[in-house]
Design a protein around this motif. Sequence first.
Motif, short mmCIF file in Angstrom:
data_model
loop_
_atom_site.label_atom_id
_atom_site.label_comp_id
_atom_site.label_asym_id
_atom_site.label_seq_id
_atom_site.Cartn_x
_atom_site.Cartn_y
_atom_site.Cartn_z
N ARG A 85 0.83 -1.22 0.00
CA ARG A 85 0.00 0.00 0.00
C ARG A 85 0.85 1.26 0.00
N PHE A 86 1.98 1.22 0.69
CA PHE A 86 2.86 2.39 0.81
C PHE A 86 4.11 2.19 -0.04
N THR A 87 4.65 3.31 -0.54
CA THR A 87 5.89 3.27 -1.31
C THR A 87 6.80 4.40 -0.86
N ILE A 88 8.00 4.05 -0.48
CA ILE A 88 9.00 5.05 -0.08
C ILE A 88 9.93 5.32 -1.25
N SER A 89 10.31 6.57 -1.40
CA SER A 89 11.25 6.94 -2.46
C SER A 89 12.06 8.14 -1.99
N ARG A 90 13.09 8.46 -2.75
CA ARG A 90 13.91 9.61 -2.36
C ARG A 90 14.42 10.33 -3.59
N ASP A 91 14.65 11.62 -3.41
CA ASP A 91 15.26 12.46 -4.43
C ASP A 91 16.45 13.11 -3.74
N SER A 92 17.62 12.50 -3.92
CA SER A 92 18.80 12.99 -3.21
C SER A 92 19.19 14.39 -3.64
N ALA A 93 18.94 14.74 -4.88
CA ALA A 93 19.27 16.08 -5.35
C ALA A 93 18.48 17.14 -4.59
N LYS A 94 17.27 16.76 -4.16
CA LYS A 94 16.43 17.68 -3.40
C LYS A 94 16.52 17.43 -1.90
N ASN A 95 17.32 16.44 -1.51
CA ASN A 95 17.46 16.11 -0.09
C ASN A 95 16.10 15.84 0.53
N THR A 96 15.28 15.10 -0.21
CA THR A 96 13.89 14.87 0.19
C THR A 96 13.54 13.39 0.06
N VAL A 97 12.76 12.93 1.02
CA VAL A 97 12.25 11.56 1.01
C VAL A 97 10.74 11.62 0.98
N TYR A 98 10.12 10.69 0.28
CA TYR A 98 8.68 10.68 0.11
C TYR A 98 8.09 9.38 0.64
N LEU A 99 6.82 9.45 1.01
CA LEU A 99 6.06 8.26 1.36
C LEU A 99 4.70 8.36 0.68
N GLN A 100 4.52 7.58 -0.37
CA GLN A 100 3.25 7.53 -1.05
C GLN A 100 2.37 6.51 -0.35
N MET A 101 1.22 6.95 0.12
CA MET A 101 0.33 6.08 0.88
C MET A 101 -0.98 5.92 0.14
N ASN A 102 -1.26 4.71 -0.29
CA ASN A 102 -2.50 4.39 -0.99
C ASN A 102 -3.32 3.41 -0.15
N GLY A 103 -4.58 3.33 -0.45
CA GLY A 103 -5.43 2.40 0.27
C GLY A 103 -5.42 2.62 1.77
N LEU A 104 -5.49 3.88 2.16
CA LEU A 104 -5.37 4.20 3.58
C LEU A 104 -6.51 3.62 4.40
N LYS A 105 -6.17 3.22 5.62
CA LYS A 105 -7.13 2.62 6.54
C LYS A 105 -7.18 3.45 7.83
N PRO A 106 -8.27 3.39 8.56
CA PRO A 106 -8.34 4.14 9.83
C PRO A 106 -7.17 3.82 10.76
N GLU A 107 -6.68 2.61 10.73
CA GLU A 107 -5.56 2.23 11.61
C GLU A 107 -4.23 2.85 11.17
N ASP A 108 -4.22 3.53 10.04
CA ASP A 108 -3.02 4.26 9.61
C ASP A 108 -2.95 5.65 10.26
N THR A 109 -4.01 6.02 10.97
CA THR A 109 -4.04 7.32 11.63
C THR A 109 -2.92 7.44 12.65
N ALA A 110 -2.09 8.47 12.50
CA ALA A 110 -0.93 8.65 13.38
C ALA A 110 -0.20 9.92 12.96
N VAL A 111 0.76 10.30 13.77
CA VAL A 111 1.72 11.32 13.37
C VAL A 111 2.88 10.58 12.71
N TYR A 112 3.26 11.02 11.53
CA TYR A 112 4.30 10.37 10.76
C TYR A 112 5.59 11.19 10.83
N TYR A 113 6.69 10.50 11.09
CA TYR A 113 7.99 11.12 11.23
C TYR A 113 8.99 10.49 10.26
N CYS A 114 9.95 11.31 9.83
CA CYS A 114 11.06 10.77 9.06
C CYS A 114 12.34 10.98 9.85
#
Length: 124
Positions: free
Chosen positions: A67-96
């Motif tokens: 359901r989730f996919t992590i990726s990164r763009d080192s040139a932008k010094n950025t990391v991503y988390l694509q979250m699909n098919g979200l469920k109520p149990e995914d409710t939280a504060v997300y940290y990197c």
Amino acid sequence: QVQLVESGGGLVQAGGSLRLSCAASGRTFSSYAMGWFRQAPEKEREFVAAISWSGDSTYYADSVKGRFTISRDSAKNTVYLQMNGLKPEDTAVYYCAPKAGSGTYYSIAAYTYWGQGTQVTVSS
């Protein structure tokens, strides 16, 4: 001074999608593996996903695999988390965080420099 800023959280209905971003400043993390963790109310912070410094390897908690996919763009010094098919149990504060310590990708003890997090709320 190292700063990590997570963004992209919000309120979404079950089955919806969100894309989280984690932008680093003050230091480049291109040589570090990066991870996403989450913490729900009254629960411990838990591993969600991680990506190697090269981006060639990714790791996921069983609860988000497929359901989730992590990726990164080192040139932008950025990391991503694509979250699909979200469920109520995914409710939280997300940290990197960068994996700057010893230990496995799944171990919270291996990560440092936590950001402020971004709230994800999934309604049923």
